[in-house]
Motif scaffolding. Structure first.
Motif, PDB file in Angstrom:
ATOM      1  N   GLU A  93      22.829 -19.784 -20.060  1.00 48.87           N
ATOM      2  CA  GLU A  93      22.414 -18.545 -19.896  1.00 48.87           C
ATOM      3  C   GLU A  93      22.130 -17.859 -18.838  1.00 48.87           C
ATOM      4  N   SER A  94      20.951 -18.661 -18.836  1.00 47.47           N
ATOM      5  CA  SER A  94      19.469 -18.709 -17.943  1.00 47.47           C
ATOM      6  C   SER A  94      19.621 -18.920 -15.999  1.00 47.47           C
ATOM      7  N   GLN A  95      20.950 -20.526 -16.355  1.00 42.26           N
ATOM      8  CA  GLN A  95      21.156 -20.683 -15.103  1.00 42.26           C
ATOM      9  C   GLN A  95      21.952 -19.617 -14.277  1.00 42.26           C
ATOM     10  N   GLU A  96      23.590 -18.742 -14.969  1.00 34.17           N
ATOM     11  CA  GLU A  96      23.376 -17.784 -14.454  1.00 34.17           C
ATOM     12  C   GLU A  96      22.990 -16.512 -14.398  1.00 34.17           C
ATOM     13  N   GLU A  97      22.333 -16.605 -15.200  1.00 30.57           N
ATOM     14  CA  GLU A  97      21.540 -14.735 -14.948  1.00 30.57           C
ATOM     15  C   GLU A  97      20.372 -15.004 -13.599  1.00 30.57           C
ATOM     16  N   ILE A  98      19.744 -16.168 -13.379  1.00 29.26           N
ATOM     17  CA  ILE A  98      18.278 -15.892 -12.885  1.00 29.26           C
ATOM     18  C   ILE A  98      18.763 -17.242 -11.871  1.00 29.26           C
ATOM     19  N   GLY A  99      19.034 -18.395 -12.102  1.00 27.44           N
ATOM     20  CA  GLY A  99      19.428 -18.967 -11.526  1.00 27.44           C
ATOM     21  C   GLY A  99      18.183 -20.189 -11.636  1.00 27.44           C
ATOM     22  N   LEU A 100      17.882 -20.394 -12.781  1.00 33.59           N
ATOM     23  CA  LEU A 100      17.321 -20.999 -13.609  1.00 33.59           C
ATOM     24  C   LEU A 100      17.980 -22.465 -13.811  1.00 33.59           C
ATOM     25  N   HIS A 101      17.828 -23.492 -13.502  1.00 31.88           N
ATOM     26  CA  HIS A 101      18.038 -24.975 -13.595  1.00 31.88           C
ATOM     27  C   HIS A 101      17.947 -25.337 -15.235  1.00 31.88           C
ATOM     28  N   PRO A 102      18.491 -26.366 -15.478  1.00 34.41           N
ATOM     29  CA  PRO A 102      17.886 -26.766 -16.785  1.00 34.41           C
ATOM     30  C   PRO A 102      17.176 -27.216 -16.590  1.00 34.41           C
ATOM     31  N   GLU A 103      17.034 -28.816 -15.818  1.00 30.68           N
ATOM     32  CA  GLU A 103      15.501 -29.954 -14.891  1.00 30.68           C
ATOM     33  C   GLU A 103      14.622 -28.543 -14.692  1.00 30.68           C
ATOM     34  N   GLN A 104      14.667 -27.250 -14.941  1.00 29.03           N
ATOM     35  CA  GLN A 104      13.235 -26.016 -14.232  1.00 29.03           C
ATOM     36  C   GLN A 104      12.967 -25.748 -15.180  1.00 29.03           C
ATOM     37  N   ALA A 105      13.345 -25.927 -16.842  1.00 27.10           N
ATOM     38  CA  ALA A 105      12.628 -25.968 -17.796  1.00 27.10           C
ATOM     39  C   ALA A 105      12.404 -26.313 -18.783  1.00 27.10           C
ATOM     40  N   GLU A 106      11.018 -26.810 -18.912  1.00 22.90           N
ATOM     41  CA  GLU A 106      10.073 -27.801 -19.751  1.00 22.90           C
ATOM     42  C   GLU A 106      10.530 -26.923 -21.831  1.00 22.90           C
ATOM     43  N   VAL A 107      11.526 -26.739 -22.325  1.00 24.53           N
ATOM     44  CA  VAL A 107      11.679 -27.049 -23.868  1.00 24.53           C
ATOM     45  C   VAL A 107      10.890 -26.923 -24.322  1.00 24.53           C
ATOM     46  N   ILE A 108      10.139 -26.411 -25.191  1.00 24.98           N
ATOM     47  CA  ILE A 108       9.095 -26.614 -25.624  1.00 24.98           C
ATOM     48  C   ILE A 108       9.775 -26.428 -27.802  1.00 24.98           C
ATOM     49  N   CYS A 109       9.950 -25.642 -27.587  1.00 27.81           N
ATOM     50  CA  CYS A 109      10.402 -24.856 -29.726  1.00 27.81           C
ATOM     51  C   CYS A 109      11.967 -24.319 -29.486  1.00 27.81           C
ATOM     52  N   ARG A 110      12.087 -24.617 -31.055  1.00 28.39           N
ATOM     53  CA  ARG A 110      12.530 -22.966 -31.487  1.00 28.39           C
ATOM     54  C   ARG A 110      12.342 -22.084 -32.408  1.00 28.39           C
ATOM     55  N   LEU A 111      12.184 -20.496 -31.590  1.00 26.41           N
ATOM     56  CA  LEU A 111      11.336 -19.693 -33.368  1.00 26.41           C
ATOM     57  C   LEU A 111      12.145 -19.003 -33.779  1.00 26.41           C
ATOM     58  N   VAL A 112      11.940 -18.805 -35.150  1.00 30.01           N
ATOM     59  CA  VAL A 112      12.372 -17.749 -36.513  1.00 30.01           C
ATOM     60  C   VAL A 112      13.365 -17.073 -35.061  1.00 30.01           C
ATOM     61  N   PRO A 113      14.822 -17.412 -36.337  1.00 32.16           N
ATOM     62  CA  PRO A 113      15.407 -16.453 -34.909  1.00 32.16           C
ATOM     63  C   PRO A 113      15.610 -15.091 -35.680  1.00 32.16           C
ATOM     64  N   ILE A 114      15.870 -13.569 -35.375  1.00 35.52           N
ATOM     65  CA  ILE A 114      16.235 -12.832 -35.068  1.00 35.52           C
ATOM     66  C   ILE A 114      17.949 -12.217 -35.396  1.00 35.52           C
ATOM     67  N   LEU A 115      18.288 -11.189 -36.049  1.00 34.68           N
ATOM     68  CA  LEU A 115      19.404 -10.344 -35.959  1.00 34.68           C
ATOM     69  C   LEU A 115      18.956  -9.311 -34.912  1.00 34.68           C
ATOM     70  N   ASP A 116      19.904  -9.555 -34.203  1.00 33.26           N
ATOM     71  CA  ASP A 116      20.405  -7.670 -32.979  1.00 33.26           C
ATOM     72  C   ASP A 116      21.201  -6.934 -34.188  1.00 33.26           C
ATOM     73  N   LYS A 117      21.887  -5.675 -33.040  1.00 35.42           N
ATOM     74  CA  LYS A 117      22.562  -4.571 -33.865  1.00 35.42           C
ATOM     75  C   LYS A 117      23.405  -4.997 -33.884  1.00 35.42           C
ATOM     76  N   THR A 118      24.157  -6.140 -33.321  1.00 31.07           N
ATOM     77  CA  THR A 118      25.501  -6.542 -34.201  1.00 31.07           C
ATOM     78  C   THR A 118      25.404  -7.149 -35.601  1.00 31.07           C
ATOM     79  N   ASP A 119      24.459  -7.615 -35.797  1.00 33.99           N
ATOM     80  CA  ASP A 119      24.572  -8.710 -36.446  1.00 33.99           C
ATOM     81  C   ASP A 119      24.325  -9.789 -35.943  1.00 33.99           C
ATOM     82  N   SER A 120      24.048 -10.260 -34.637  1.00 33.10           N
ATOM     83  CA  SER A 120      24.428 -12.051 -34.370  1.00 33.10           C
ATOM     84  C   SER A 120      23.136 -12.425 -34.888  1.00 33.10           C
ATOM     85  N   LEU A 121      23.253 -13.856 -34.865  1.00 32.64           N
ATOM     86  CA  LEU A 121      22.396 -14.649 -35.111  1.00 32.64           C
ATOM     87  C   LEU A 121      21.205 -14.562 -33.850  1.00 32.64           C
ATOM     88  N   VAL A 122      20.036 -14.291 -33.180  1.00 31.93           N
ATOM     89  CA  VAL A 122      19.295 -14.427 -31.761  1.00 31.93           C
ATOM     90  C   VAL A 122      18.564 -15.442 -31.908  1.00 31.93           C
TER      91      VAL A 122
END
Length: 239
Positions: A93-122
């Motif tokens: 999604e980041s590549q599609e939205e702002i042109g950030l290529h995966p190799e430009q991002a150093e992924v560190i972690c996933r944090l505790v999710p949250i539910l949005d207005k549609t009860d989707s797990l984010v």
């Protein structure tokens, strides 16, 4: 809150980025919630070192969008069947939205999710990017990008908070107003985006904010998990 598990001397020699990465990895939830059924989404929380401070990159939603046009948010969106996991979703999604290529991002972690207005797990996915990254917004989805100091989400100059009932449970709505000195304009960060940014700042800095938060700060991760599970179980009960 738990201190970093390194000696005082070793901690003092670490740079800002390494200190943040050490803190973040302690809060990594990995695939703990990946098996949960229902709609899924991910957002990328792009951190960078700018002017000697930790900054967080945001997007401004296009005014052409039907849902929440003009709102400040993180790059991200719904998971696709081709995504391996939450990290894949956030990077795609980041590549599609702002042109950030995966190799430009150093992924560190996933944090505790949250539910949005549609009860989707984010799921928030935290990554470091270079401060020289130049965004190329997709005009159909993003009208602008900007960054601001992460510390603003524990010590803001313009903040308001109100607890409202949502699906039968109390929900604390954070609203931050940020005057960007570079853009000479103000940005408003509210709702789910503000909630995630606050939690990220609490994780990284390990300090009590100048406003109320719905967590036990001595047991931040476990209290965040408990809060999420309360919302998740409440959403399941409505089905």
């Amino acid at each position: 809150m738990a201190a970093a598990e390194v000696s005082g001397e070793g901690w003092g020699r670490m740079n800002l980025k390494d200190k943040a990465k050490l803190q973040l990895k302690k809060f990594d939830i990995g695939e703990r919630f990946s098996h949960f059924p229902g709609r899924k989404a991910s957002v990328l929380l792009p951190l960078m070192i700018k002017d000697g401070e930790l900054h967080l990159l945001f997007t401004v939603r296009s005014m052409q969008l039907r849902r929440s046009p003009g709102d400040v948010c993180f790059p991200g969106g719904r998971s696709e069947p081709t995504d391996k996991d939450e990290i894949d979703t956030a990077l795609r999604e980041s590549q599609e939205e702002i042109g950030l290529h995966p190799e430009q991002a150093e992924v560190i972690c996933r944090l505790v999710p949250i539910l949005d207005k549609t009860d989707s797990l984010v799921t928030p996915v935290v990554a470091f990017i270079d401060d020289t990254f130049h965004a190329h917004p997709n005009p159909e989805e993003v009208s602008d990008t900007f960054s601001m100091p992460l510390e603003y989400f524990i010590r803001p100059s313009k903040y308001s908070g109100v607890t409202v009932p949502l699906n039968g449970l109390p929900y604390l709505v954070h609203t931050f107003e940020y005057d960007d000195p570079e853009r000479k304009r103000s940005f408003r960060i509210v709702g789910l985006t503000a909630h995630i940014a606050v939690f990220l700042a609490l994780v990284v800095f390990g300090e009590k904010p100048t406003f109320e938060v719905p967590y036990d700060l001595e047991n931040l991760n476990s209290s965040a998990v408990n809060l999420f599970m309360e919302w998740y179980n409440n959403a399941k009960s409505k089905l």
